[in-house]
Design a protein around this motif. Structure first.
Motif, PDB file in Angstrom:
ATOM      1  N   ALA A   1     -34.106 -74.592 -28.471  1.00  0.00           N
ATOM      2  CA  ALA A   1     -34.464 -75.767 -27.687  1.00  0.00           C
ATOM      3  C   ALA A   1     -35.850 -75.530 -27.096  1.00  0.00           C
ATOM      4  CB  ALA A   1     -33.437 -76.021 -26.589  1.00  0.00           C
ATOM      5  N   TYR A   2     -36.374 -76.576 -26.433  1.00  0.00           N
ATOM      6  CA  TYR A   2     -37.697 -76.411 -25.833  1.00  0.00           C
ATOM      7  C   TYR A   2     -37.672 -76.900 -24.400  1.00  0.00           C
ATOM      8  CZ  TYR A   2     -38.830 -81.406 -26.088  1.00  0.00           C
ATOM      9  OH  TYR A   2     -38.847 -82.761 -25.901  1.00  0.00           O
ATOM     10  N   LYS A   3     -38.682 -76.413 -23.659  1.00  0.00           N
ATOM     11  CA  LYS A   3     -38.861 -76.831 -22.279  1.00  0.00           C
ATOM     12  C   LYS A   3     -40.345 -76.815 -21.971  1.00  0.00           C
ATOM     13  CE  LYS A   3     -37.648 -75.685 -17.485  1.00  0.00           C
ATOM     14  NZ  LYS A   3     -36.939 -74.731 -16.599  1.00  0.00           N
ATOM     15  N   ILE A   4     -40.836 -77.893 -21.309  1.00  0.00           N
ATOM     16  CA  ILE A   4     -42.251 -77.973 -20.935  1.00  0.00           C
ATOM     17  C   ILE A   4     -42.430 -77.216 -19.626  1.00  0.00           C
ATOM     18  CG2 ILE A   4     -44.211 -79.463 -20.521  1.00  0.00           C
ATOM     19  CD1 ILE A   4     -43.020 -79.744 -23.290  1.00  0.00           C
ATOM     20  N   LEU A   5     -43.341 -76.226 -19.641  1.00  0.00           N
ATOM     21  CA  LEU A   5     -43.597 -75.414 -18.457  1.00  0.00           C
ATOM     22  C   LEU A   5     -44.861 -75.879 -17.752  1.00  0.00           C
ATOM     23  CD1 LEU A   5     -42.835 -71.853 -19.887  1.00  0.00           C
ATOM     24  CD2 LEU A   5     -41.279 -73.431 -18.754  1.00  0.00           C
ATOM     25  N   GLU A   6     -45.171 -75.254 -16.652  1.00  0.00           N
ATOM     26  CA  GLU A   6     -46.399 -75.522 -15.911  1.00  0.00           C
ATOM     27  C   GLU A   6     -47.597 -75.325 -16.821  1.00  0.00           C
ATOM     28  OE1 GLU A   6     -47.934 -74.044 -11.570  1.00  0.00           O
ATOM     29  OE2 GLU A   6     -47.579 -72.511 -13.094  1.00  0.00           O
ATOM     30  N   ARG A   7     -48.626 -76.120 -16.592  1.00  0.00           N
ATOM     31  CA  ARG A   7     -49.884 -76.068 -17.332  1.00  0.00           C
ATOM     32  C   ARG A   7     -49.707 -76.546 -18.766  1.00  0.00           C
ATOM     33  NH1 ARG A   7     -52.875 -70.489 -16.984  1.00  0.00           N
ATOM     34  NH2 ARG A   7     -51.979 -70.212 -19.046  1.00  0.00           N
ATOM     35  N   GLY A   8     -48.594 -77.247 -19.025  1.00  0.00           N
ATOM     36  CA  GLY A   8     -48.393 -77.828 -20.334  1.00  0.00           C
ATOM     37  C   GLY A   8     -47.968 -76.841 -21.388  1.00  0.00           C
ATOM     38  N   ARG A   9     -47.570 -75.650 -21.000  1.00  0.00           N
ATOM     39  CA  ARG A   9     -47.126 -74.681 -21.990  1.00  0.00           C
ATOM     40  C   ARG A   9     -45.732 -75.059 -22.493  1.00  0.00           C
ATOM     41  NH1 ARG A   9     -47.488 -69.144 -19.085  1.00  0.00           N
ATOM     42  NH2 ARG A   9     -46.516 -70.432 -17.456  1.00  0.00           N
ATOM     43  N   MET A  10     -45.477 -74.759 -23.750  1.00  0.00           N
ATOM     44  CA  MET A  10     -44.212 -75.123 -24.391  1.00  0.00           C
ATOM     45  C   MET A  10     -43.356 -73.863 -24.547  1.00  0.00           C
ATOM     46  SD  MET A  10     -42.335 -77.522 -25.759  1.00  0.00           S
ATOM     47  CE  MET A  10     -43.305 -78.878 -26.396  1.00  0.00           C
ATOM     48  N   ARG A  11     -42.139 -73.889 -23.985  1.00  0.00           N
ATOM     49  CA  ARG A  11     -41.205 -72.750 -24.092  1.00  0.00           C
ATOM     50  C   ARG A  11     -40.111 -73.100 -25.086  1.00  0.00           C
ATOM     51  NH1 ARG A  11     -36.217 -71.457 -20.956  1.00  0.00           N
ATOM     52  NH2 ARG A  11     -35.849 -69.197 -21.126  1.00  0.00           N
ATOM     53  N   PHE A  12     -40.077 -72.364 -26.197  1.00  0.00           N
ATOM     54  CA  PHE A  12     -38.995 -72.469 -27.165  1.00  0.00           C
ATOM     55  C   PHE A  12     -38.018 -71.326 -26.886  1.00  0.00           C
ATOM     56  CE2 PHE A  12     -42.668 -74.427 -29.145  1.00  0.00           C
ATOM     57  CZ  PHE A  12     -42.147 -75.618 -29.611  1.00  0.00           C
ATOM     58  N   TRP A  13     -36.725 -71.643 -26.787  1.00  0.00           N
ATOM     59  CA  TRP A  13     -35.759 -70.607 -26.422  1.00  0.00           C
ATOM     60  C   TRP A  13     -34.386 -70.888 -27.020  1.00  0.00           C
ATOM     61  CZ3 TRP A  13     -31.281 -71.593 -23.557  1.00  0.00           C
ATOM     62  CH2 TRP A  13     -31.188 -72.897 -23.033  1.00  0.00           C
ATOM     63  N   LEU A  14     -33.628 -69.812 -27.138  1.00  0.00           N
ATOM     64  CA  LEU A  14     -32.225 -69.898 -27.526  1.00  0.00           C
ATOM     65  C   LEU A  14     -31.484 -68.768 -26.811  1.00  0.00           C
ATOM     66  CD1 LEU A  14     -31.691 -67.383 -29.655  1.00  0.00           C
ATOM     67  CD2 LEU A  14     -32.730 -68.938 -31.267  1.00  0.00           C
ATOM     68  N   GLN A  15     -30.153 -68.841 -26.787  1.00  0.00           N
ATOM     69  CA  GLN A  15     -29.348 -67.818 -26.095  1.00  0.00           C
ATOM     70  C   GLN A  15     -28.237 -67.346 -27.013  1.00  0.00           C
ATOM     71  OE1 GLN A  15     -27.548 -69.052 -22.416  1.00  0.00           O
ATOM     72  NE2 GLN A  15     -27.158 -66.950 -21.745  1.00  0.00           N
ATOM     73  N   ALA A  16     -28.202 -66.002 -27.223  1.00  0.00           N
ATOM     74  CA  ALA A  16     -27.152 -65.395 -28.025  1.00  0.00           C
ATOM     75  C   ALA A  16     -26.011 -64.940 -27.119  1.00  0.00           C
ATOM     76  CB  ALA A  16     -27.707 -64.207 -28.812  1.00  0.00           C
ATOM     77  N   GLU A  17     -24.833 -64.770 -27.705  1.00  0.00           N
ATOM     78  CA  GLU A  17     -23.688 -64.268 -26.934  1.00  0.00           C
ATOM     79  C   GLU A  17     -23.981 -62.882 -26.385  1.00  0.00           C
ATOM     80  OE1 GLU A  17     -20.922 -65.591 -26.077  1.00  0.00           O
ATOM     81  OE2 GLU A  17     -20.818 -67.433 -27.253  1.00  0.00           O
ATOM     82  N   GLU A  18     -24.627 -62.046 -27.189  1.00  0.00           N
ATOM     83  CA  GLU A  18     -24.942 -60.676 -26.762  1.00  0.00           C
ATOM     84  C   GLU A  18     -26.016 -60.123 -27.682  1.00  0.00           C
ATOM     85  OE1 GLU A  18     -22.675 -56.403 -25.883  1.00  0.00           O
ATOM     86  OE2 GLU A  18     -21.628 -58.048 -26.915  1.00  0.00           O
ATOM     87  N   ILE A  19     -26.992 -59.438 -27.115  1.00  0.00           N
ATOM     88  CA  ILE A  19     -28.024 -58.749 -27.893  1.00  0.00           C
ATOM     89  C   ILE A  19     -28.222 -57.359 -27.318  1.00  0.00           C
ATOM     90  CG2 ILE A  19     -29.250 -60.825 -28.650  1.00  0.00           C
ATOM     91  CD1 ILE A  19     -31.239 -60.382 -26.388  1.00  0.00           C
ATOM     92  N   SER A  20     -28.734 -56.464 -28.152  1.00  0.00           N
ATOM     93  CA  SER A  20     -29.023 -55.101 -27.704  1.00  0.00           C
ATOM     94  C   SER A  20     -30.506 -54.958 -27.420  1.00  0.00           C
ATOM     95  CB  SER A  20     -28.592 -54.088 -28.771  1.00  0.00           C
ATOM     96  OG  SER A  20     -29.475 -54.135 -29.878  1.00  0.00           O
TER      97      SER A  20
END
Length: 1414
Positions: free
Chosen positions: A934-953
């Motif tokens: 998914a994405y989220k617009i951050l301060e200064r117009g920066r674009m944050r692409f992110w996802l969340q896994a159940e668990e990572i090492s």
């Protein structure tokens, strides 16, 4: 006696008329004994009554229970009634409970009747039987404590002789137990209390259970509890309960006073059994951080009518600051109002509290003070009454006849009319710094009127007696005199007085010197730590050389390698030995000790040597059960069982002795000792009968000898059946089963062993049961069907073709009972690694315990295929990293040095198949995602692409893609993850229209993978872009400090200039701008124009050499902003492409430029760099850089040179300048007349270059100006070169120099030329010239020579630069031609120089090569 004295007495000392207590009582057979007891009771009652009448009434008086009339023992006949009486007092009124033989009585049956009226209590048995013979106890208790009284009832049958009972008619204070002869009770503790580590304010319970043999109902042992050898009884602070087989001591509210060694002594007629353990009570949380702990052990001394002396012990200050002093508080009994007795802290641990109210009772407590604050108060003292200690002594009773008696004071009888005699025997019984306690004997004659005493003091060597003022009359013969000076000598005397006058003074006491502060004790001596148990150490030390009224010691402990000192004891210890308990097994500690007196703590002793906590080593116990395993007629093979107690360390050696049966002399049969429990004794006599015994030895020494073996006859074994198995051991002991293991017999008989039978029997029984009807081939067997709690012994018989062999030596007894707390092996597949893991947790463990893993009861020693054992603390794991079908079997684990902790687990083929499938799924997983990309617009117009896994090492890797192109996480973008949340993100710094498309994240973690995509096209992309633009503008608008409104970008101008450009905003005068390349600051030629906000940095001669990370910063006191651009990769390629486009459009036509090495074609353009996409062609052939073709250029043109051109190099040449959009081409025809002219020019330049290279030259050595004194020799020398060798000539003022005796001209080796002038004179001054020349030309050099006379000032040499004069070559210039090689028609590029032709000598030279003079 004077009237004045009478008035004094009536006013200050005379009390109300005594109240006589008259009470009627019945006479009995023991009237005298009862009269005495009643008399004491009446005296005490009078004292209490007079206290109420004389002084402030204390109602109610708080006090614990007390028996006024105790129970009496009785002997009665059966079927008769009996009644036990007692009277108890206390406030609040105590509650009485009745016990029979230590067990609370059941009163619900109606067999026993109890009655309570006020403080009188009774127990009645209406009809006694012999079962009622017992010890009866009445226990009275209220909130302030407990008290008890005991009596015995003996019930006789009518036929018994009427003899006195051993219980009856004993004093009522004794315990009434019948005397039993020749009976010894053996007490065995089943459960014991261990060390207790608690904190002030908590509670602690010590309990012990025991077995009695014999256990007689009427002869139970007495439980006695002690703390540091002081007997403890029921009180407010201690609760003791004892029943059959169990006794418990409870400390309901712990103080440091309760710390100490607690001992339980079970006392019987035949002796005692005891057990001890240490109770440690640490300081509770202080009221203020780093405040000291509370003082302890509050004691009251010399209580009198108006004062008491309070003493205490100081707390330890291991981690707190030193103690400044103490405050003493008091509280009157019956109230809760604590008042402080001293205004300022006192430094010593003793304080006299004066000004008390006579007849009132008080509690006292103490608080410690340091620089951080005041401690919690100590435990309050026992209540103490401020009264004359002789008050009771002055009471007497008088029998008035019949049933009446009177109690009164001795001094309240009729006066006899004269003063008393003088006191005597005055002496000092206690000395302190500011007071002494005096004691004396009363006068021999004192009359029967009230009497009191006066005390007088005087300094030494004076007779100035001064009366000691007291606020109340002194009636006792012991009193403390306060307010004395430290270190002074005094003497004292005492006068007695009554209403008729005062006596003469007593004889003065001897000189008494008050104490002076000597300071704290010196530090204790050497501290030595020795091993005690696996959790304790014995600490010993030398006492201080200067004890100074030593109270005790504090011991501190610290783990080696740290500086964390803690207190080992919290209450002063009197001895120089102390056992520190509760230590960690295997840890290393150091110790130190401090001594204590009333003034405080001494310096710390030196630290002890470090010592690890381990049990002290002892000698092992004896081996046992020596067995014969084989005999061949000359030797015997023996085996024995290892000692039950190893002594705390491994048994290293065994010693075997032998003797002939019937003899007493033992002989050692082997040197050195054996290390195994299997030994072959050789050199025996056939037919002889032997006995053997064995010793075991460890590091501590040699243990006792075993019991000797049975008689073994040395006769060869020939039976066909096998011999006995040996070394039977148990594991996996459970309530109904056990696994038995053994070793193969040494003697196998006539054939190989085919199996084994296991037999077992209950311990003590001779009935053996076969556990397996069918022989087992393994050397282990699980025996089932056992009865829980039953003890068994086992034996094994081996089987071969001939039959069943000899039985083994029976095993040690084994009780079928699961070890408490034991667990079974668990088998799991690790959720992360996919490994198959057998896991076991031991319920018992010590520092030397080891986990032994076996497969099919054979220890695992090979760890191939990834099989590993991992042990941490009480957990051990057997890990299969590469499991396969070979791992099917039974796995067992046992823990050494425990009470048989062990377990097993069988991995079957079906279970292994399931676990292998699960392991594969774990090792090749799909990483589950909580949320897709998914994405989220951050301060200064920066674009944050992110996802969340159940668990990572922490080893997770990932990549982000945009339209199948991998995105870079380098600045200004960012990429990262969070292991704890499973979030993976990519932050795009610039989100623009070019970013429309599909974004993808690929994750790899171990063997697991995952992928998620996000499509941003059309309206969705436009909405995201609009939001990003808005956030960027909003950020710029609201940001307060200087910032970049436009970040760094690389711009290429129409003139091919390359410039870094950015814009800054929100500036002020103090704002500062800086340029950096690869973190090195750049100072541009032109400062940034902050006024316009546009900042530019030209990059001169843009090429690969100028690539790097460029950074711009803008800052002031409000903040700092930074913009960064990495000029390489795509940015560099785009700039080169733009330059190629502009350069191609501006390219001029090709022109010819000849050089000394060849024909060069030049193409002028706006900018050239080798990184541009420029290609040269000869006809259709692409030219590459080589020795023949040299491609290069300058920033203003591109060049291509044909070296040593030939006819083959004629033709059409072209240059093509290519960019991403188009290309530009320029051509030139190098043939015909153009080639001929160019070639001729090339040859000319080549000849001139050759001549320049080979002409005559002066390399160096000649000065411009020479200054020399007359009559000296001048030598002008230089180096010359040229090919052919040049000729040298010299001129003086334009004229040739003729060589003669004065002027010597030489040239050595054709390159060292010199002019030597001997005995120079003034005429030799002038301008000299040196001419060097060959056929290719030469040059001349001028030298100015200045000669001065002796004594004259040296003329200043002012050199004037005179350029060399170049001599042109002779035309035409001849270049030597290379020799023609017949084998090759191709001309060579090399042109070796021909031999130099002969040339005429230079000017002024008679000979061209004169020899050099030496």
């Amino acid at each position: 006696m004077s009237a004045r004295l009478k008035r004094e007495y009536n006013h200050e000392y005379h009390h109300k008329q005594s109240q006589y207590v008259v009470k009627e009582y019945s006479s009995s057979e023991a009237s005298e004994e009862r009269y005495e007891h009643k008399t004491q009771a009446r005296i005490q009652e009078v004292v209490r009554t007079k206290m109420v009448e004389k002084y402030v009434r204390e109602e109610p008086m708080v006090r614990g229970p007390q028996f006024i009339i105790r129970l009496r023992s009785h002997t009665v006949f059966e079927n008769t009634p009996i009644k036990l009486f007692c009277t108890v007092e206390g406030f609040p009124m105590p509650v009485v409970k009745w016990y029979r033989d230590g067990v609370i009585m059941d009163l619900s049956s109606g067999r026993y009747l109890i009655e309570a009226k006020g403080g009188s209590h009774s127990l009645m048995i209406p009809r006694c039987s012999t079962d009622d013979t017992a010890q009866y106890t009445a226990v009275a208790g209220n909130s302030h404590g407990q008290a008890s009284s005991q009596a015995s009832i003996i019930v006789k049958r009518y036929k018994d002789e009427e003899e006195s009972s051993p219980y009856a008619w004993l004093p009522f204070t004794a315990s009434m137990l019948p005397k039993i002869h020749y009976t010894k009770i053996n007490i065995t503790f089943v459960e014991k209390f261990g060390p207790v580590f608690a904190t002030e304010g908590e509670s602690a319970t010590l309990s012990a259970t025991m077995t009695l043999n014999p256990n007689l109902a009427n002869l139970q042992p007495e439980a006695q509890w002690y703390r540091d050898d002081t007997r403890l009884f029921d009180s407010k602070w201690v609760k003791i309960e004892t029943g059959r087989g169990i006794t418990t001591l409870t400390l309901p509210n712990l103080y440091k006073d309760d710390e100490g060694l607690y001992t339980l002594r079970m006392v019987t007629k035949g002796g005692t059994a005891e057990h001890s353990a240490f109770v440690s009570v640490a300081d509770g949380p202080p009221p203020v951080a780093r405040a000291p702990g509370a003082p302890m052990d509050i004691k009251i001394h010399d209580a009198n009518r108006d004062y008491v002396i309070v003493s205490w012990k100081p707390p330890n200050t291991t981690t707190e600051g030193p103690i400044i002093g103490y405050f003493v508080d008091k509280c009157e009994v019956g109230t809760e109002n604590w008042t402080q007795c001293n205004d300022h802290p006192i430094k010593i641990c003793k304080y006299p509290v004066s000004g008390l109210f006579e007849g009132h009772s008080f509690y006292f407590r103490v608080r410690a003070v340091n620089s951080s604050g005041i401690s919690k108060p100590s435990r309050m003292s026992d209540p103490i009454a401020a009264m004359d200690p002789t008050e009771l002594e002055r009471l007497h009773a008088k029998k008035l006849g019949g049933k009446l008696d009177v109690v009164s004071y001795n001094d309240e009888v009729e006066a006899e009319g004269k003063p008393p005699g003088p006191p005597s025997g005055i002496h000092v019984c206690e000395i302190d710094r500011t007071y002494v306690v005096l004691s004396w004997d009363g006068p021999k004659y004192f009359g029967k009127v009230p009497m009191w005493y006066y005390i007088e003091k005087a300094m030494a060597n004076t007779e100035a007696w001064q009366r000691v003022n007291t606020k109340v009359p002194i009636r006792s013969t012991r009193y403390a005199v306060f307010d004395l000076a430290e270190g002074k000598e005094y003497k004292f005397r005492v006068l007695s007085a009554n209403m008729y006058g005062a006596s003469a003074p007593s004889q003065p006491s001897g000189l008494v010197e008050t104490l002076q502060l000597k300071g704290v004790p010196s530090a204790p001596g050497q501290v030595v730590a020795t091993r005690e148990t696996d959790t304790s150490l014995l600490i010993q030390w030398a006492p201080p050389k200067e004890p100074n009224n030593l109270i005790g010691y504090y011991i501190d402990q610290c783990v080696k390698g740290t500086n964390n000192w803690t207190s080992a004891n919290h209450k002063p210890h009197k001895s120089t030995k102390f056992v520190v308990s509760g230590l960690t097994t295997g840890e290393t500690y150091i110790f130190r000790v401090q001594a204590i007196n009333e003034l405080g703590l001494s310096d710390e002793s030196q630290e002890s040597a470090p010592l690890s906590v381990r049990a002290a080593l002892t000698n092992p116990s004896a081996p046992y059960d020596i067995a014969l395993l084989n005999c061949d007629g000359r030797s015997m093979v023996l085996n024995w069982k290892k000692p039950l107690h190893s002594g705390g360390t491994e048994i290293k050696e065994y010693y075997v002795d032998k003797r002939r049966s019937g003899t007493t002399m033992w002989r050692e049969i082997h040197i050195p000792p054996v290390t195994e429990r299997l030994y072959k004794v050789e050199g025996l006599t056939e037919g002889a009968v032997y006995q053997f015994h064995v010793y075991a030895a460890n590091l501590a020494g040699l243990g006792p000898a075993s019991k000797h073996s049975d008689d073994f006859t040395c006769k060869a074994w020939t039976m066909p059946e096998p011999g006995p198995a040996y070394d039977l051991t148990f594991c996996e002991v459970r309530d109904s089963s056990v696994v038995l293991e053994w070793n193969k017999p040494i003697y196998t008989g006539s054939g190989p062993i085919t199996g084994y039978h296991v037999e077992y029997a209950e311990t003590g029984s001779s009935v053996w049961i076969t556990a397996n009807e069918t022989a087992v081939s393994n050397r282990f067997l699980k025996v089932t069907g056992l009865v829980k709690g039953t003890s068994y012994v086992f034996r094994v018989r081996a089987v071969n073709a001939a039959g069943v062999g000899m039985a083994s030596m029976p095993s040690d007894p084994m009780t079928a009972k699961t070890v408490e707390g034991s667990q079974e092996i668990s088998c799991v597949v690790d959720e992360k690694s996919g490994d198959i893991i057998l896991s076991f947790e031991s319920c018992q463990l010590d520092e030397s315990s080891q986990f032994i893993w076996k497969k099919d009861y054979k220890e695992i020693t090979h760890f191939s295929k990834g099989l590993t054992i991992k042990t941490e603390g009480s957990h051990s794991k057997l890990i299969f990293k590469n499991p396969d079908k070979e791992d099917i079997g039974t796995y067992s684990v046992s823990v050494t040095n425990t009470s048989g902790v062990s377990s097993s687990y069988t991995i079957s083929a079906e279970e292994l198949e399931k676990m292998l499938a699960l392991s594969y799924d774990i090792r090749h997983p799909i990483i589950p995602l909580k949320s897709e990309l998914a994405y989220k617009i951050l301060e200064r117009g920066r674009m944050r692409f992110w996802l969340q896994a159940e668990e990572i090492s922490s080893n997770v890797t990932y990549k982000f893609f945009a339209n199948n192109k991998e995105l870079s996480g380098a600045d200004p973008n960012k990429m990262g993850h969070n292991v704890s949340t499973g979030i993976i993100e990519f932050i795009m710094d610039h989100f623009t229209e070019e970013n429309e498309g599909t974004f993808t994240c690929q994750i790899t973690d171990g063997g697991g993978k995952a992928q998620s995509s996000l499509v941003l096209i059309g309206d969705a992309f436009k909405a995201a872009l609009a939001e990003a633009d808005f956030q960027r503008r909003e950020y710029i608008r609201v940001k307060e400090g200087p910032h970049f409104s436009e970040f760094l970008s690389l711009q290429v101008g129409e003139d091919c200039s390359v410039t870094l450009v950015c814009k800054v905003a929100n500036l002020k005068k103090e704002s500062v701008f800086h340029w950096y390349k690869d973190d090195t600051e750049i100072i541009p030629d032109v400062k940034p124009d902050l006024g316009s906000g546009v900042c530019k940095l030209p990059i001169k001669e843009f090429s690969l050499k100028t690539t790097g990370v460029y950074k711009a910063t803008i800052s002031d006191d409000r903040g700092k902003d930074m913009s960064q651009i990495d000029v390489k990769g795509k940015i560099f390629e785009d700039a080169i492409n733009k330059l190629s486009q502009l350069a191609g459009a501006s390219a001029e036509e090709l022109v010819i430029k000849c050089t000394a090495t060849g024909i060069q074609l030049q193409c002028r353009m706006k900018y050239y760099t080798s990184e541009m996409n420029i290609t040269w062609f000869h006809g259709e052939s692409r030219l590459a850089h080589s020795e023949k073709i040299v491609i290069g250029g300058t920033p203003a043109m591109a060049t291509m040179e044909v070296v040593e051109p030939t006819d083959k190099d004629k033709g059409l040449y072209s240059i093509v300048i290519t960019n991403s959009e188009n290309s530009h081409k320029r051509t030139l025809d190098l043939s015909g007349d153009a080639y001929e002219k160019a070639y001729a020019e090339f040859q000319k330049l080549k000849a001139e270059a050759y001549a320049e290279k080979n002409r005559g030259k002066v390399v160096g050595g000649l000065p411009d100006v020479v200054t020399i004194m007359e009559k000296k020799t001048l030598s002008l020398t230089c180096t010359v070169c040229g090919d052919p060798k040049p000729q040298v000539s010299w001129l003086k003022n334009g004229a040739d120099v003729e060589p003669d005796d004065q002027y010597v001209v030489s040239i050595d080796q054709g390159k060292f030329a010199s002019l030597t002038i001997k005995g120079v004179s003034m005429e030799d001054s002038g301008r000299y010239a040196m001419i060097v020349q060959n056929k290719y030309g030469g040059e001349s050099v001028d030298i100015v020579v200045s000669v001065y006379r002796h004594g004259e000032k040296i003329p200043e040499a002012k050199p004037a630069f005179t350029p060399k004069t170049i001599i042109p070559p002779k035309l035409p210039i001849e270049i030597p031609q290379p020799k023609i090689q017949p084998a090759s028609a191709a001309p060579t590029t090399s042109t070796p120089s021909p031999a130099p032709p002969k040339a005429p000598a230079g000017r002024g030279m008679k000979s061209p090569t004169p020899s050099r003079r030496k």
